[in-house]
Scaffold this motif. Sequence first.
Motif, PDB file in Angstrom:
ATOM      1  N   LEU A 129     -22.128 -11.472 -33.005  1.00  0.00           N
ATOM      2  CA  LEU A 129     -21.362 -12.624 -32.522  1.00  0.00           C
ATOM      3  C   LEU A 129     -22.096 -13.373 -31.406  1.00  0.00           C
ATOM      4  CD1 LEU A 129     -17.733 -11.191 -32.499  1.00  0.00           C
ATOM      5  CD2 LEU A 129     -18.649 -12.942 -34.011  1.00  0.00           C
ATOM      6  N   SER A 130     -23.016 -12.672 -30.742  1.00  0.00           N
ATOM      7  CA  SER A 130     -23.803 -13.328 -29.690  1.00  0.00           C
ATOM      8  C   SER A 130     -24.697 -14.426 -30.266  1.00  0.00           C
ATOM      9  CB  SER A 130     -24.652 -12.299 -28.944  1.00  0.00           C
ATOM     10  OG  SER A 130     -25.581 -11.683 -29.832  1.00  0.00           O
ATOM     11  N   ARG A 131     -24.941 -14.377 -31.572  1.00  0.00           N
ATOM     12  CA  ARG A 131     -25.762 -15.397 -32.231  1.00  0.00           C
ATOM     13  C   ARG A 131     -24.984 -16.686 -32.487  1.00  0.00           C
ATOM     14  NH1 ARG A 131     -28.482 -11.286 -36.730  1.00  0.00           N
ATOM     15  NH2 ARG A 131     -29.661 -10.007 -35.235  1.00  0.00           N
ATOM     16  N   TYR A 132     -23.692 -16.666 -32.194  1.00  0.00           N
ATOM     17  CA  TYR A 132     -22.833 -17.830 -32.464  1.00  0.00           C
ATOM     18  C   TYR A 132     -22.053 -18.240 -31.217  1.00  0.00           C
ATOM     19  CZ  TYR A 132     -24.014 -16.180 -37.117  1.00  0.00           C
ATOM     20  OH  TYR A 132     -24.709 -15.753 -38.226  1.00  0.00           O
ATOM     21  N   LYS A 133     -22.666 -18.038 -30.047  1.00  0.00           N
ATOM     22  CA  LYS A 133     -21.989 -18.340 -28.772  1.00  0.00           C
ATOM     23  C   LYS A 133     -21.545 -19.793 -28.668  1.00  0.00           C
ATOM     24  CE  LYS A 133     -24.056 -14.777 -25.829  1.00  0.00           C
ATOM     25  NZ  LYS A 133     -24.980 -14.519 -24.689  1.00  0.00           N
TER      26      LYS A 133
ATOM     27  N   ILE B 207     -14.133 -18.773 -33.470  1.00  0.00           N
ATOM     28  CA  ILE B 207     -15.172 -19.386 -34.307  1.00  0.00           C
ATOM     29  C   ILE B 207     -14.546 -20.037 -35.536  1.00  0.00           C
ATOM     30  CG2 ILE B 207     -17.129 -18.865 -35.822  1.00  0.00           C
ATOM     31  CD1 ILE B 207     -17.965 -16.754 -33.705  1.00  0.00           C
ATOM     32  N   ILE B 208     -13.589 -19.352 -36.165  1.00  0.00           N
ATOM     33  CA  ILE B 208     -12.902 -19.893 -37.343  1.00  0.00           C
ATOM     34  C   ILE B 208     -12.051 -21.099 -36.957  1.00  0.00           C
ATOM     35  CG2 ILE B 208     -11.141 -19.384 -39.091  1.00  0.00           C
ATOM     36  CD1 ILE B 208     -12.216 -16.452 -39.037  1.00  0.00           C
ATOM     37  N   LYS B 209     -11.354 -21.001 -35.834  1.00  0.00           N
ATOM     38  CA  LYS B 209     -10.487 -22.097 -35.368  1.00  0.00           C
ATOM     39  C   LYS B 209     -11.295 -23.363 -35.065  1.00  0.00           C
ATOM     40  CE  LYS B 209      -8.933 -22.323 -31.144  1.00  0.00           C
ATOM     41  NZ  LYS B 209      -8.265 -22.008 -29.857  1.00  0.00           N
ATOM     42  N   ASN B 210     -12.501 -23.177 -34.513  1.00  0.00           N
ATOM     43  CA  ASN B 210     -13.328 -24.322 -34.116  1.00  0.00           C
ATOM     44  C   ASN B 210     -13.917 -25.093 -35.295  1.00  0.00           C
ATOM     45  OD1 ASN B 210     -12.855 -23.995 -31.395  1.00  0.00           O
ATOM     46  ND2 ASN B 210     -14.702 -22.792 -31.010  1.00  0.00           N
TER      47      ASN B 210
ATOM     48  N   LEU C  99     -25.878 -21.500 -39.008  1.00  0.00           N
ATOM     49  CA  LEU C  99     -25.219 -21.657 -37.713  1.00  0.00           C
ATOM     50  C   LEU C  99     -25.715 -20.697 -36.635  1.00  0.00           C
ATOM     51  CD1 LEU C  99     -21.565 -22.061 -39.046  1.00  0.00           C
ATOM     52  CD2 LEU C  99     -23.069 -23.892 -38.236  1.00  0.00           C
ATOM     53  N   SER C 100     -26.535 -19.749 -37.021  1.00  0.00           N
ATOM     54  CA  SER C 100     -27.011 -18.749 -36.073  1.00  0.00           C
ATOM     55  C   SER C 100     -28.071 -19.310 -35.131  1.00  0.00           C
ATOM     56  CB  SER C 100     -27.601 -17.556 -36.848  1.00  0.00           C
ATOM     57  OG  SER C 100     -28.222 -16.651 -35.973  1.00  0.00           O
ATOM     58  N   ASN C 101     -28.090 -18.779 -33.901  1.00  0.00           N
ATOM     59  CA  ASN C 101     -29.156 -19.148 -32.965  1.00  0.00           C
ATOM     60  C   ASN C 101     -30.380 -18.245 -33.124  1.00  0.00           C
ATOM     61  OD1 ASN C 101     -28.565 -16.721 -31.645  1.00  0.00           O
ATOM     62  ND2 ASN C 101     -27.356 -17.696 -30.053  1.00  0.00           N
ATOM     63  N   HIS C 102     -30.304 -17.349 -34.113  1.00  0.00           N
ATOM     64  CA  HIS C 102     -31.404 -16.427 -34.425  1.00  0.00           C
ATOM     65  C   HIS C 102     -32.246 -17.069 -35.530  1.00  0.00           C
ATOM     66  CE1 HIS C 102     -33.592 -12.748 -34.691  1.00  0.00           C
ATOM     67  NE2 HIS C 102     -33.062 -12.340 -35.827  1.00  0.00           N
ATOM     68  N   SER C 103     -33.389 -17.642 -35.174  1.00  0.00           N
ATOM     69  CA  SER C 103     -34.171 -18.468 -36.107  1.00  0.00           C
ATOM     70  C   SER C 103     -34.654 -17.711 -37.335  1.00  0.00           C
ATOM     71  CB  SER C 103     -35.372 -19.085 -35.380  1.00  0.00           C
ATOM     72  OG  SER C 103     -36.220 -18.076 -34.861  1.00  0.00           O
ATOM     73  N   GLN C 104     -34.852 -16.392 -37.225  1.00  0.00           N
ATOM     74  CA  GLN C 104     -35.317 -15.609 -38.372  1.00  0.00           C
ATOM     75  C   GLN C 104     -34.331 -15.650 -39.540  1.00  0.00           C
ATOM     76  OE1 GLN C 104     -36.431 -11.596 -37.423  1.00  0.00           O
ATOM     77  NE2 GLN C 104     -38.206 -12.215 -36.227  1.00  0.00           N
ATOM     78  N   MET C 105     -33.082 -15.944 -39.247  1.00  0.00           N
ATOM     79  CA  MET C 105     -32.076 -15.988 -40.304  1.00  0.00           C
ATOM     80  C   MET C 105     -32.235 -17.216 -41.195  1.00  0.00           C
ATOM     81  SD  MET C 105     -28.746 -14.525 -38.221  1.00  0.00           S
ATOM     82  CE  MET C 105     -27.688 -14.406 -39.657  1.00  0.00           C
ATOM     83  N   ARG C 106     -33.102 -18.131 -40.799  1.00  0.00           N
ATOM     84  CA  ARG C 106     -33.391 -19.310 -41.623  1.00  0.00           C
ATOM     85  C   ARG C 106     -34.829 -19.261 -42.138  1.00  0.00           C
ATOM     86  NH1 ARG C 106     -30.293 -20.651 -37.543  1.00  0.00           N
ATOM     87  NH2 ARG C 106     -31.998 -21.292 -36.158  1.00  0.00           N
TER      88      ARG C 106
END
Length: 483
Positions: free
Chosen positions: A246-250, A259-262, A313-320
Amino acid sequence: MKKLINFFRKNKFEVVLCLLILLYIGYFSYISLIRHASLHSNYYDLAIMDQTVYNTYKGRILELTNPEGINNFKRMAIHNDIILALLAPFYKIFSGPQTLLVIQVIIIAIGALPIYLLSKLILKSKYLGVIFAFIYLMYPPLQRAILFDFHPVMLAVSFLLFMFYFFLTKRYWASLILFVLSIFSKEQIPLTTGLFSLLMAIFAYKENDRKKLFFSGVIFFASLFWFGMSIWLITPYFRGGQHFALSRYKSLGDDPTEIIKNVITKPETYINLIFNNDNLKYLFLLLSPLVFFSIFSPIYLLIASPEFMINFLSNHSQMRGIDNHYTAVIIPFVFISAIFGAKEVMKRKILDVKKISILIIIFTLIMSYYKGQLPYSKDSSLKLFLTRRPEIDSVKIWENKLKNENISVSASEKLGSHFSQRKKIYRFSESYKYADYVLILENDIYNDWLNKKQSIKDYEKLKLDKDYNMVYKDEQFEVYKKI
């Protein structure tokens, strides 16, 4: 002899398919094992996976040492990939990370079979079935992921393909079994299987197929249940807090509910994160080997949209990127949509079977050259894996010396998976002081991807620590024993 010749003539496509699968298993098993033996596998994640399966084999179900701490806990505190427990019996044959690497290759290679069967069913062509199976085995994102240690989510590539095929051919109980194996491979997979079941339910409603509708409902509600349990109950219970990822979606919220509500209250944040050049490049690398046929049948590609969003949506670039396991849940639906897309292309008489096969082979070979993991590939890591490090023999000696599972070890990144079959193993950090032995490769310290500055600091501290003596050194390999 005549019967054998007739058999091959009658089943030439199936024989070619089997040969391709066997070649793939042989080649990638060899490269995976060589990569590990040449000290290029990692603590993150091969050592973690091996210790979990080993402990399960020894009766300590899904237990491992906390990678960020000193205590042992359950694997579900990190990921709810309980399929790891089903792999433990294979350690009866051979206990070691090599078993996981070979199992991963075999299961992924078998994924070529549902690709062939789907292509034959949808495109009415065994020839195209073999072509698509060949493309699957040549697919650069799959090849690169398979050589990035072992990850249970990679097994879901084949599980999801079989699940889809069995459901399409109305073998619902078989599909249900593969569905269960899929969702046991990682906690977010139910989002994708849930969307799949919704699509199947729509088709079932239009066809007035009650049995299909029933099984669609079973998969949907089971997906919803397992995802909810994993995110809001199982992982928080074993972790003692929220899921680490979840820290990857701060930027999207502080917890899953927010996160779902937003998505509704702050859609502009999501839009900005989704539509950018990095994501377009990511899509290009995923779709181009299949000549972008997926675009002609986007509905099947959209089944993987939850996984796309998780990566986008992740801030972890390796996921892309395509160098790791984050493409696993997407790959099956890239191929499924491409097969249905090829059907649309043929239906509209844009291309015939011959032109489709030529085009798709050309695109695949081009991408294989630039991004594959074969001997001719430009961006291949094979030379690195085949380079023999001078410390290898010394590491093997110490693997045997420290076989006792009760000996606790702290090991640097590239050594972790060679000493992970024990009750306690720590990735080298300040927690080394809890270990009986500390094993170091110096360049692990000075090139630590996790925290280089802290690793150097801890290493200097170890060398001055009066509680530890250096008992062995060979090139960059050092062994310290607690006094």
